[in-house]
Design a protein around this motif. Sequence first.
Motif, mmCIF file in Angstrom:
data_model
loop_
_atom_site.group_PDB
_atom_site.id
_atom_site.type_symbol
_atom_site.label_atom_id
_atom_site.label_comp_id
_atom_site.label_asym_id
_atom_site.label_seq_id
_atom_site.Cartn_x
_atom_site.Cartn_y
_atom_site.Cartn_z
ATOM 1 N N GLU A 1 33.495 -28.074 -65.356
ATOM 2 C CA GLU A 1 33.043 -27.914 -66.561
ATOM 3 C C GLU A 1 31.833 -27.435 -66.602
ATOM 4 N N HIS A 2 30.852 -27.564 -65.514
ATOM 5 C CA HIS A 2 29.606 -26.975 -65.266
ATOM 6 C C HIS A 2 29.762 -26.032 -64.022
ATOM 7 N N GLU A 3 29.168 -24.865 -64.329
ATOM 8 C CA GLU A 3 29.262 -23.757 -63.204
ATOM 9 C C GLU A 3 28.420 -24.237 -62.139
ATOM 10 N N MET A 4 27.292 -24.612 -62.401
ATOM 11 C CA MET A 4 26.314 -25.148 -61.201
ATOM 12 C C MET A 4 26.532 -26.507 -60.997
ATOM 13 N N SER A 5 27.785 -26.980 -60.524
ATOM 14 C CA SER A 5 28.111 -28.401 -60.298
ATOM 15 C C SER A 5 27.822 -28.908 -58.899
ATOM 16 N N PRO A 6 27.409 -30.281 -58.764
ATOM 17 C CA PRO A 6 27.255 -30.875 -57.412
ATOM 18 C C PRO A 6 28.432 -30.291 -56.634
ATOM 19 N N TYR A 7 29.654 -30.413 -57.007
ATOM 20 C CA TYR A 7 30.857 -30.053 -56.003
ATOM 21 C C TYR A 7 30.434 -28.800 -55.519
ATOM 22 N N LEU A 8 30.101 -27.730 -56.305
ATOM 23 C CA LEU A 8 29.916 -26.318 -55.812
ATOM 24 C C LEU A 8 28.865 -26.380 -54.788
ATOM 25 N N TRP A 9 27.809 -27.069 -55.009
ATOM 26 C CA TRP A 9 26.641 -26.992 -54.148
ATOM 27 C C TRP A 9 26.965 -27.989 -52.708
ATOM 28 N N GLY A 10 27.889 -28.680 -52.814
ATOM 29 C CA GLY A 10 28.449 -29.298 -51.670
ATOM 30 C C GLY A 10 29.123 -28.490 -50.819
ATOM 31 N N ILE A 11 29.893 -27.506 -51.473
ATOM 32 C CA ILE A 11 30.699 -26.329 -50.913
ATOM 33 C C ILE A 11 29.714 -25.452 -50.145
ATOM 34 N N VAL A 12 28.603 -25.155 -50.866
ATOM 35 C CA VAL A 12 27.662 -24.148 -50.560
ATOM 36 C C VAL A 12 26.693 -24.688 -49.303
ATOM 37 N N PHE A 13 26.366 -25.942 -49.279
ATOM 38 C CA PHE A 13 25.584 -26.774 -48.191
ATOM 39 C C PHE A 13 26.458 -26.729 -46.955
ATOM 40 N N HIS A 14 27.800 -27.102 -47.128
ATOM 41 C CA HIS A 14 28.743 -27.176 -45.965
ATOM 42 C C HIS A 14 29.008 -25.714 -45.415
ATOM 43 N N ASN A 15 28.905 -24.742 -46.390
ATOM 44 C CA ASN A 15 29.321 -23.363 -45.574
ATOM 45 C C ASN A 15 28.244 -22.873 -44.633
ATOM 46 N N LEU A 16 26.913 -22.905 -45.217
ATOM 47 C CA LEU A 16 25.902 -22.646 -44.285
ATOM 48 C C LEU A 16 25.949 -22.820 -42.755
ATOM 49 N N PRO A 17 25.924 -24.221 -42.529
ATOM 50 C CA PRO A 17 26.139 -24.544 -41.083
ATOM 51 C C PRO A 17 27.295 -24.044 -40.429
ATOM 52 N N ILE A 18 28.546 -24.190 -41.016
ATOM 53 C CA ILE A 18 29.958 -23.565 -40.333
ATOM 54 C C ILE A 18 29.689 -22.069 -40.295
ATOM 55 N N SER A 19 29.175 -21.341 -41.075
ATOM 56 C CA SER A 19 29.075 -19.978 -41.236
ATOM 57 C C SER A 19 27.793 -19.746 -39.808
ATOM 58 N N PHE A 20 26.977 -20.470 -39.761
ATOM 59 C CA PHE A 20 25.841 -20.141 -38.968
ATOM 60 C C PHE A 20 26.596 -20.349 -37.470
ATOM 61 N N ILE A 21 27.277 -21.263 -37.095
ATOM 62 C CA ILE A 21 28.210 -21.375 -35.645
ATOM 63 C C ILE A 21 29.175 -20.035 -35.775
ATOM 64 N N LEU A 22 29.862 -19.729 -36.840
ATOM 65 C CA LEU A 22 30.688 -18.836 -36.809
ATOM 66 C C LEU A 22 30.253 -17.323 -36.347
ATOM 67 N N GLY A 23 28.922 -17.176 -37.069
ATOM 68 C CA GLY A 23 28.155 -16.086 -36.382
ATOM 69 C C GLY A 23 27.840 -16.054 -35.293
ATOM 70 N N ALA A 24 27.338 -17.171 -34.797
ATOM 71 C CA ALA A 24 26.741 -17.038 -33.261
ATOM 72 C C ALA A 24 28.129 -16.846 -32.332
ATOM 73 N N PHE A 25 29.275 -17.512 -32.774
ATOM 74 C CA PHE A 25 30.509 -17.129 -31.960
ATOM 75 C C PHE A 25 31.033 -16.058 -31.743
ATOM 76 N N LEU A 26 31.152 -15.324 -33.086
ATOM 77 C CA LEU A 26 31.627 -14.144 -33.080
ATOM 78 C C LEU A 26 30.531 -12.734 -32.724
ATOM 79 N N PHE A 27 29.514 -12.687 -33.162
ATOM 80 C CA PHE A 27 28.708 -11.643 -32.906
ATOM 81 C C PHE A 27 27.837 -11.840 -31.736
ATOM 82 N N ASN A 28 27.829 -12.710 -30.654
ATOM 83 C CA ASN A 28 27.224 -12.693 -29.585
ATOM 84 C C ASN A 28 28.203 -13.028 -28.384
ATOM 85 N N ARG A 29 29.111 -12.118 -28.288
ATOM 86 C CA ARG A 29 30.188 -12.365 -26.971
ATOM 87 C C ARG A 29 29.453 -11.396 -25.952
ATOM 88 N N LYS A 30 29.389 -12.307 -25.021
ATOM 89 C CA LYS A 30 28.786 -11.602 -23.663
ATOM 90 C C LYS A 30 30.106 -10.810 -23.151
#
Length: 241
Positions: free
Chosen positions: A117-146
């Motif tokens: 019902e609310h665009e900027m809901s806590p549920y949305l921010w939960g996903i956003v906060f969750h995405n940041l560290p996962i994406s950090f690890i994903l970026g480290a894995f994908l773009f730093n391959r020796k």
Amino acid sequence: MTVLLLILSVITGVFLGKHFGKKEKLAKNLLILSAGFLITICLNEVFPQVYTSAGSSNLGIFVIGGVLLQMILEALTKGFEHGHFHHHSEHNILPAALMVGLFIHAFIEGIPLANEEHEMSPYLWGIVFHNLPISFILGAFLFNRKGESKSSSSYPSILIVALFALASPMGMLLGNYFNPDLQPYFLAIVGGIFLHISSVIIFESNKNHNIDWVKIGLVVLGVSLALMMHLFHQHPAAHSH
């Protein structure tokens, strides 16, 4: 705005992971902070909506289903969601399997956003906060391959990032076509996913079982941020469909 936030959270995390990917402690601290935030959102936002909805007596089964689903997805992602770094010398994880696992995970999380019902809901921010560290690890894995040239790995890496970034918006788009009465069931599944991931991050054993005050402080900070958002977020008087 919701779609933009979801996409930016992934792109920002991947960018940080690409350039600071060797700082595993930074990523794990972000994960712990996000876990405190996520479990608070789960207990104060997701579960109340689930258990105050009509016909909520059997929804606990779907919460358990979410836990089990996440355990199955981790067979594909090898624990990316809760901070298991995979170094470039390892061959126990396939980019295709990672892409499928992360896409399903993020897609399901996006479905309940269609009926928020609310665009900027806590549920949305939960996903956003969750995405940041996962994406950090994903970026480290994908773009730093020796041992791999940038040209040989950039295309599939960008494809994985793009699919992950678009998965939740696609889930939200599909959710618009579902009967709103199904909202509690999808929320229950996502609640199980959130509960499993956040509890694994928070309750993983510390080295030598010593008290890790930094970890406790980060959890408390995450919980506090989520509680402030919960208190200032306007909630409907009752959740019914």
